[in-house]
Design a protein around this motif. Sequence first.
Motif, PDB file in Angstrom:
ATOM      1  N   ASN A  72     -43.286   9.260  19.204  1.00  0.00           N
ATOM      2  CA  ASN A  72     -43.453  10.281  20.237  1.00  0.00           C
ATOM      3  C   ASN A  72     -42.802   9.859  21.543  1.00  0.00           C
ATOM      4  O   ASN A  72     -42.546   8.682  21.766  1.00  0.00           O
ATOM      5  CB  ASN A  72     -44.938  10.543  20.471  1.00  0.00           C
ATOM      6  CG  ASN A  72     -45.466  11.615  19.553  1.00  0.00           C
ATOM      7  OD1 ASN A  72     -45.101  11.663  18.391  1.00  0.00           O
ATOM      8  ND2 ASN A  72     -46.312  12.476  20.071  1.00  0.00           N
ATOM      9  N   TRP A  89     -52.161  16.925  20.958  1.00  0.00           N
ATOM     10  CA  TRP A  89     -51.010  16.790  20.077  1.00  0.00           C
ATOM     11  C   TRP A  89     -51.076  15.499  19.262  1.00  0.00           C
ATOM     12  O   TRP A  89     -50.940  15.507  18.037  1.00  0.00           O
ATOM     13  CB  TRP A  89     -49.733  16.839  20.933  1.00  0.00           C
ATOM     14  CG  TRP A  89     -48.491  16.439  20.212  1.00  0.00           C
ATOM     15  CD1 TRP A  89     -48.058  15.172  19.979  1.00  0.00           C
ATOM     16  CD2 TRP A  89     -47.534  17.310  19.595  1.00  0.00           C
ATOM     17  NE1 TRP A  89     -46.885  15.204  19.269  1.00  0.00           N
ATOM     18  CE2 TRP A  89     -46.541  16.492  19.027  1.00  0.00           C
ATOM     19  CE3 TRP A  89     -47.420  18.701  19.492  1.00  0.00           C
ATOM     20  CZ2 TRP A  89     -45.442  17.029  18.345  1.00  0.00           C
ATOM     21  CZ3 TRP A  89     -46.324  19.221  18.811  1.00  0.00           C
ATOM     22  CH2 TRP A  89     -45.353  18.401  18.245  1.00  0.00           C
ATOM     23  N   GLN A  92     -53.823  15.539  16.636  1.00  0.00           N
ATOM     24  CA  GLN A  92     -53.518  16.387  15.494  1.00  0.00           C
ATOM     25  C   GLN A  92     -52.468  15.750  14.590  1.00  0.00           C
ATOM     26  O   GLN A  92     -52.525  15.864  13.375  1.00  0.00           O
ATOM     27  CB  GLN A  92     -53.068  17.774  15.971  1.00  0.00           C
ATOM     28  CG  GLN A  92     -54.155  18.546  16.718  1.00  0.00           C
ATOM     29  CD  GLN A  92     -55.397  18.769  15.873  1.00  0.00           C
ATOM     30  OE1 GLN A  92     -55.334  19.284  14.768  1.00  0.00           O
ATOM     31  NE2 GLN A  92     -56.549  18.342  16.379  1.00  0.00           N
ATOM     32  N   MET A  93     -51.533  15.053  15.204  1.00  0.00           N
ATOM     33  CA  MET A  93     -50.548  14.325  14.391  1.00  0.00           C
ATOM     34  C   MET A  93     -51.235  13.278  13.544  1.00  0.00           C
ATOM     35  O   MET A  93     -50.950  13.116  12.355  1.00  0.00           O
ATOM     36  CB  MET A  93     -49.546  13.600  15.304  1.00  0.00           C
ATOM     37  CG  MET A  93     -48.431  14.429  15.814  1.00  0.00           C
ATOM     38  SD  MET A  93     -47.079  13.348  16.351  1.00  0.00           S
ATOM     39  CE  MET A  93     -46.342  12.896  14.770  1.00  0.00           C
ATOM     40  N   THR A 139     -40.659  13.666  16.715  1.00  0.00           N
ATOM     41  CA  THR A 139     -41.249  14.875  17.294  1.00  0.00           C
ATOM     42  C   THR A 139     -40.374  15.360  18.437  1.00  0.00           C
ATOM     43  O   THR A 139     -39.534  14.606  18.928  1.00  0.00           O
ATOM     44  CB  THR A 139     -42.656  14.564  17.823  1.00  0.00           C
ATOM     45  OG1 THR A 139     -42.565  13.499  18.768  1.00  0.00           O
ATOM     46  CG2 THR A 139     -43.576  14.137  16.692  1.00  0.00           C
ATOM     47  N   ASP A 289     -50.272  27.288  21.463  1.00  0.00           N
ATOM     48  CA  ASP A 289     -50.664  25.915  21.153  1.00  0.00           C
ATOM     49  C   ASP A 289     -52.120  25.785  20.721  1.00  0.00           C
ATOM     50  O   ASP A 289     -52.434  24.987  19.856  1.00  0.00           O
ATOM     51  CB  ASP A 289     -50.386  24.935  22.302  1.00  0.00           C
ATOM     52  CG  ASP A 289     -48.900  24.789  22.552  1.00  0.00           C
ATOM     53  OD1 ASP A 289     -48.100  25.385  21.794  1.00  0.00           O
ATOM     54  OD2 ASP A 289     -48.522  24.086  23.500  1.00  0.00           O
ATOM     55  N   GLN A 306     -50.649  25.924  17.118  1.00  0.00           N
ATOM     56  CA  GLN A 306     -49.465  25.158  16.765  1.00  0.00           C
ATOM     57  C   GLN A 306     -49.931  24.205  15.665  1.00  0.00           C
ATOM     58  O   GLN A 306     -50.711  23.291  15.936  1.00  0.00           O
ATOM     59  CB  GLN A 306     -48.946  24.392  17.976  1.00  0.00           C
ATOM     60  CG  GLN A 306     -47.472  24.090  17.853  1.00  0.00           C
ATOM     61  CD  GLN A 306     -46.984  23.195  18.959  1.00  0.00           C
ATOM     62  OE1 GLN A 306     -47.766  22.599  19.681  1.00  0.00           O
ATOM     63  NE2 GLN A 306     -45.674  23.074  19.080  1.00  0.00           N
ATOM     64  N   ILE A 308     -49.850  21.465  14.146  1.00  0.00           N
ATOM     65  CA  ILE A 308     -49.304  20.112  14.188  1.00  0.00           C
ATOM     66  C   ILE A 308     -49.797  19.253  13.034  1.00  0.00           C
ATOM     67  O   ILE A 308     -49.034  18.521  12.410  1.00  0.00           O
ATOM     68  CB  ILE A 308     -49.684  19.425  15.511  1.00  0.00           C
ATOM     69  CG1 ILE A 308     -49.227  20.294  16.676  1.00  0.00           C
ATOM     70  CG2 ILE A 308     -49.072  18.046  15.601  1.00  0.00           C
ATOM     71  CD1 ILE A 308     -49.903  19.923  17.961  1.00  0.00           C
ATOM     72  N   THR A 311     -48.142  20.315   9.832  1.00  0.00           N
ATOM     73  CA  THR A 311     -46.726  19.989   9.848  1.00  0.00           C
ATOM     74  C   THR A 311     -46.502  18.493   9.642  1.00  0.00           C
ATOM     75  O   THR A 311     -45.634  18.069   8.872  1.00  0.00           O
ATOM     76  CB  THR A 311     -46.099  20.424  11.182  1.00  0.00           C
ATOM     77  OG1 THR A 311     -46.379  21.797  11.383  1.00  0.00           O
ATOM     78  CG2 THR A 311     -44.610  20.200  11.182  1.00  0.00           C
ATOM     79  N   THR A 312     -47.294  17.689  10.321  1.00  0.00           N
ATOM     80  CA  THR A 312     -47.165  16.243  10.168  1.00  0.00           C
ATOM     81  C   THR A 312     -47.495  15.835   8.738  1.00  0.00           C
ATOM     82  O   THR A 312     -46.823  14.993   8.133  1.00  0.00           O
ATOM     83  CB  THR A 312     -48.110  15.511  11.133  1.00  0.00           C
ATOM     84  OG1 THR A 312     -47.942  16.049  12.432  1.00  0.00           O
ATOM     85  CG2 THR A 312     -47.821  14.028  11.145  1.00  0.00           C
TER      86      THR A 312
END
Lengths: 354, 354
Positions: A72, A89, A92-93, A139, A289, A306, A308, A311-312
């Motif tokens: 990041n 963020w 959540q990652m 990211t 978001d 979003q 996250i 997606t991760t």
Amino acid sequence: MARRRQAVTIKHVAADAGVSLQTVSRVINNEPNVRPEMKERVQASIDKLGYVPSIAAQRMSGSRSYLILAINDRDRTIADWRARQGTDWVDQMLLGGMLKCAEHGYRMIFELVDTHSDHVERELLGAIAALQPDGIILTPPHSDNPQIVNFLGEQKIPFARIGSVQNGAGIPVSMDDEGSARQATEYLLARGHRRIGFIAGSSEYALSGWRVDGWQAAMAAAGAAIDSLLAQGDFSYASGEAAARQLLERADRPSAIIASNDQMALATLEVARALEIAVPQDLSLISFDNTPLVHFTQPPLTAVDQPIAATTSKAVELLIAAQKGEAPPAALTVVSATIYERESVAPPPGAPGA
Amino acid sequence: MARRRQAVTIKHVAADAGVSLQTVSRVINNEPNVRPEMKERVQASIDKLGYVPSIAAQRMSGSRSYLILAINDRDRTIADWRARQGTDWVDQMLLGGMLKCAEHGYRMIFELVDTHSDHVERELLGAIAALQPDGIILTPPHSDNPQIVNFLGEQKIPFARIGSVQNGAGIPVSMDDEGSARQATEYLLARGHRRIGFIAGSSEYALSGWRVDGWQAAMAAAGAAIDSLLAQGDFSYASGEAAARQLLERADRPSAIIASNDQMALATLEVARALEIAVPQDLSLISFDNTPLVHFTQPPLTAVDQPIAATTSKAVELLIAAQKGEAPPAALTVVSATIYERESVAPPPGAPGA
DNA sequence: ATGAAAGCGCTAACAT
DNA sequence: ATGTTAGCGCTTTCAT
């Protein structure tokens, strides 16, 4: 400190089970050419002795490191942490990434890299050489940084680019920013809004543009004008405030606004309060978001999530597949977003249903 | 995947500088017995080639791994991440821990461990054997778990216990929960409050008890009664709601309440609103932890910070010192907390200054 | 002050 | 299907 050695090694297991090192290694790695009974005997010894392979040794002998590196942006992440505004963020990652890694016996390591430095490559190389990860997750804004992408491309390490749609080295995994902006706009159109303002985010992030595109597309499809309805922000509260004023202080102000992130939506809410415009009665508001603050505003914000974590998680999956030699997906991988309905949207003033 | 090898190894550097592997190793580790000019020459080669030592190889040869493991409770952490209520404990740990690690050339790895499982030791052993960290940081409630503490004590790995004051193996680093509860109570007493209610947190966490102690001590010192002013919660919103009702629905309700965390303070705020008790005019409120939500409530909450970043940073420091052979501090290390003043405290109703 | 040799725990390559 | 050998990159002995 005392020099620490592995308590139980593959040797102990081999001796205990009365087999060769290699057989133990095969069992650990689930390789073929081991008879079930052998495998069982070895596994019993492993369990009995509490043996766990050393990642360092595995890596040394040229195999996997079972490490996925999530990178990041340093400055921005630290600023968010210090601000304590609830931007989650990173959380959540980790949620998406660590759990998926754990499923496959991998570990996720979280790292900060300074983009703006002129020695990005040095920093990246440092992390890669030190940790020898099996995969890397980039990211925004790193995921679209050509210097970084090209550099990683040369390193022969599989990497995923989150929030990127560009072709090139690495596996792009997008969050469908355009689609969800379109969806949010359509959501408002369906409730009777025609004048829908949009507050854009920092142009440093490609996703800012995609969100604008989605809004424009939906407005165009509905035959709605977008004359002076676009205001530029940069994701900060202050920029959101300015953008909201620009939009709301005009006579033909919009009946709804979509803000490209929660902080700017919060600012819009504040501006509306100052201007005595009631939300949602006189102004509907959708933010992007869906960070924690959306729960705490008055009214709570309807927001586009979003995704996250998802997606991760997907990125980890693709990376582990790639590491196993599987070809990456031919088409762009897209994780779609959802609108979380709360209390900041109503039909426009004067509408039949209002 | 292609078998990946280190691009630049100590051999390349040694060859380039025209010295032995050993000399390079000495330079890397800042060891004595290298002439300045030698050191310079080697350093030049290192820089030129962009050499970075492999952690795996360093660990293999019996030296440090430059890894600090931060262990958190699995279920609770994941639940917090999923809830997205802005709990930023993990972020603050990373903030304090990663930055301090970076200063010393270390890396922080964040891990989740399931306390409730009957095989905690297996899980811990797995992480330790796999990663071979140079130090471990334990957080509540793990830091007071005898099973975990004893187990780590046997492993000969330095570890720090955050939020613990107990003696025993490992280095305790406390956040002065008692002191800051006392401070918060005194803060209210100084503004004229006498009936100060306290909502306790889950007894699963030792710090819950310390916070109660601090409140009791301050009340006793001021000669204020604490009859029915203590309500039990468990850190959840629901428990805070019940506790607040218990405290506020009585005739002799308190003029101020201290809640042991932000979620319970938020619940108290909601109960007060339902009961038409104005905050801060009719009820002052101080919460604990100072997580992001304190910014977003109406009114914003005056809160006692939980200095997680500073504490983690301190823990890393002690761990790295221990790893260098330095003795841990004889006395308990305490990181003190601060009260962040916002808008939820006022003098009690009817007070001279009110 | 410097270098050479041995070995850390594991796996790839090569037998058998 | 199983075992043996060599070597990964580095640091620790132990020379010199």
